[in-house]
Design a protein around this motif. Structure first.
Motif, mmCIF file in Angstrom:
data_model
loop_
_atom_site.group_PDB
_atom_site.id
_atom_site.type_symbol
_atom_site.label_atom_id
_atom_site.label_comp_id
_atom_site.label_asym_id
_atom_site.label_seq_id
_atom_site.Cartn_x
_atom_site.Cartn_y
_atom_site.Cartn_z
ATOM 1 N N LYS A 1 -24.626 -37.276 -25.577
ATOM 2 C CA LYS A 1 -25.069 -36.027 -24.945
ATOM 3 C C LYS A 1 -23.886 -35.162 -24.538
ATOM 4 O O LYS A 1 -24.019 -33.945 -24.384
ATOM 5 C CB LYS A 1 -25.920 -36.357 -23.713
ATOM 6 C CG LYS A 1 -26.850 -35.255 -23.288
ATOM 7 C CD LYS A 1 -27.957 -35.033 -24.295
ATOM 8 C CE LYS A 1 -28.918 -33.947 -23.819
ATOM 9 N NZ LYS A 1 -29.951 -33.663 -24.836
ATOM 10 N N GLN B 1 -30.518 -38.947 -20.533
ATOM 11 C CA GLN B 1 -31.252 -38.996 -21.791
ATOM 12 C C GLN B 1 -31.874 -40.374 -21.993
ATOM 13 O O GLN B 1 -33.027 -40.514 -22.407
ATOM 14 C CB GLN B 1 -30.336 -38.647 -22.956
ATOM 15 C CG GLN B 1 -31.053 -38.650 -24.313
ATOM 16 C CD GLN B 1 -30.097 -38.362 -25.461
ATOM 17 O OE1 GLN B 1 -28.926 -38.081 -25.257
ATOM 18 N NE2 GLN B 1 -30.617 -38.431 -26.677
ATOM 19 N N GLY C 1 -33.608 -35.690 -26.085
ATOM 20 C CA GLY C 1 -32.501 -36.012 -26.977
ATOM 21 C C GLY C 1 -32.142 -34.853 -27.859
ATOM 22 O O GLY C 1 -32.787 -33.845 -27.881
#
Length: 381
Positions: A225, A374, A381
């Motif tokens: 991420k 996430q 996502g």
């Protein structure tokens, strides 16, 4: 005819009649930011546009953040999309020299220790009632890295962007005032007098080129991420070190960085509308941000003391305070404090190592937090 003239004249005073107390307070706050940037020289490249943007957005009936407003346009294309902070990271990478870190690699641990305040403040923010995404945005102030704070808050807590951004840049500018008292409390006079030897070691060009590539791959796989954050910083550094794209490197650290800094500052100021900024929550954000940076400094110094013990007095604990990401200001603070107690002590280069480690550490800390969110299913996502 007379009524039309009267109506026209009344239009000239609409701004005054619609000026509320909150807007007056915000204009005063904006003026303080301008004073700190212009008169005191605290982060002027951002405090000046932030302060002026805050004035513009609090002018009655000007509509700066309306759907078709001047500042709303730049906010939508640059902040909501996270493009502006990422371009700032590109410039930071192009300007950052990791040479001191290569010369003394173990000091990178201080850069990691200097991020603990982020996670401790995250727990504190959750304890006082912030939801998970808001708590992450508040805690990341402890990175003492404006672009990181802006990226995270604009992505997950845009309603806190003004408070988080002002806190991040204000505290970053005030590092020379915040850290020294903590450094004196946390270290002994004997520790502050330690002279660190020079560790000048040759670093190959290949190492400098491979480093940003390796960090990008490893850190992005670990925390996907955060790949945009890590990738832009490291790509900027790769352009600096590879030596074959000088024009691109120059554009990233000069033209692009200057334009984006200007627009980003105005956009941050545009989030400081009176009805959104003047809340008890804003004071809480500022308070927690201060705690985060204080905890970062304390943990960095504690780890510095531990390294001093393990190396039998070869590490001056003061450089632990440079583990935050206020680059290179925190390193200069360590140098100045060390010189106060021992004129033969030159801590700048080892402190720069810790500071460079903190630069990387703050980005990775943000990446880890986003990836954990996430994994918990809190963000998509």
């Amino acid at each position: 005819m007379e009524s039309a003239v009267v109506s026209g004249l009344q239009g000239l005073v609409l701004g005054i009649t619609n000026l509320g107390l909150g807007q007056v307070i915000m204009i005063v706050i904006a003026s303080v930011l301008l004073y700190l940037g212009i008169r005191k020289g605290y982060e002027p490249l951002l405090l000046v546009p932030i302060g002026f943007g805050a004035i513009l957005v609090n002018i009655p009936l000007a509509g700066m953040m309306a759907e078709d407003g001047f500042l709303r346009f730049f906010y939508d294309i640059g902040v909501r999309t996270e493009i502006f902070p990422l371009l700032i990271f590109l410039g930071i990478g192009a300007m950052t020299d990791f040479q001191p870190l290569f010369e003394n690699p173990k000091i990178i641990l201080l850069g990691a220790a200097g991020q603990f305040g982020i996670f401790l403040t995250l727990l504190l923010a959750l304890a006082v009632g912030f939801d998970k995404l808001d708590a992450v945005a508040v805690a990341i102030i402890g990175a003492c890295d404006g672009p990181t704070a802006i990226y995270v808050s604009s992505k997950f807590a845009p309603h806190l962007l003004g408070a988080v951004s002002v806190a991040a840049y204000s505290y970053m500018a005030l590092v020379p005032l915040i850290q020294p008292p903590i450094m004196r409390v946390m270290t002994t006079a004997k520790e502050r007098q330690i002279v660190m030897g020079m560790t000048k070691q040759p670093v190959s060009k290949t190492t400098k080129i491979v480093f940003p590539i390796a960090v990008t791959i490893f850190a992005s796989i670990l925390a996907p991420k955060g790949a945009p954050l890590i990738g832009t910083v490291m790509f900027g550094n790769l352009m600096k070190e590879c030596g074959v794209v000088e024009r691109l490197k120059s554009a990233a650290e000069n033209d692009i960085a200057n334009i984006v800094t200007l627009l980003l500052g105005l956009c941050i100021g545009a989030t400081m509308e009176a009805d959104k900024f003047l809340r008890a929550q804003t004071l809480l954000v500022l308070g927690l941000g201060f705690i985060a940076i204080t905890l970062d400094t304390v943990v960095g110094l504690l780890f510095g003391k531990l390294m001093c013990l393990l190396t039998q007095g070869k590490i001056n604990p003061l450089i632990g305070a440079a583990g935050i990401s206020a680059f290179p200001m925190a390193a200069r603070v360590a140098q100045v404090e060390g010189q106060k107690y021992n004129k033969k002590s030159y801590l700048l280069m080892p402190a720069m190592s810790a500071n460079a480690g903190g630069q990387i550490g703050s980005v990775i800390a943000a990446a880890v937090m986003l990836s954990v969110l996430q994994g918990m299913g809190i963000v998509a996502g």
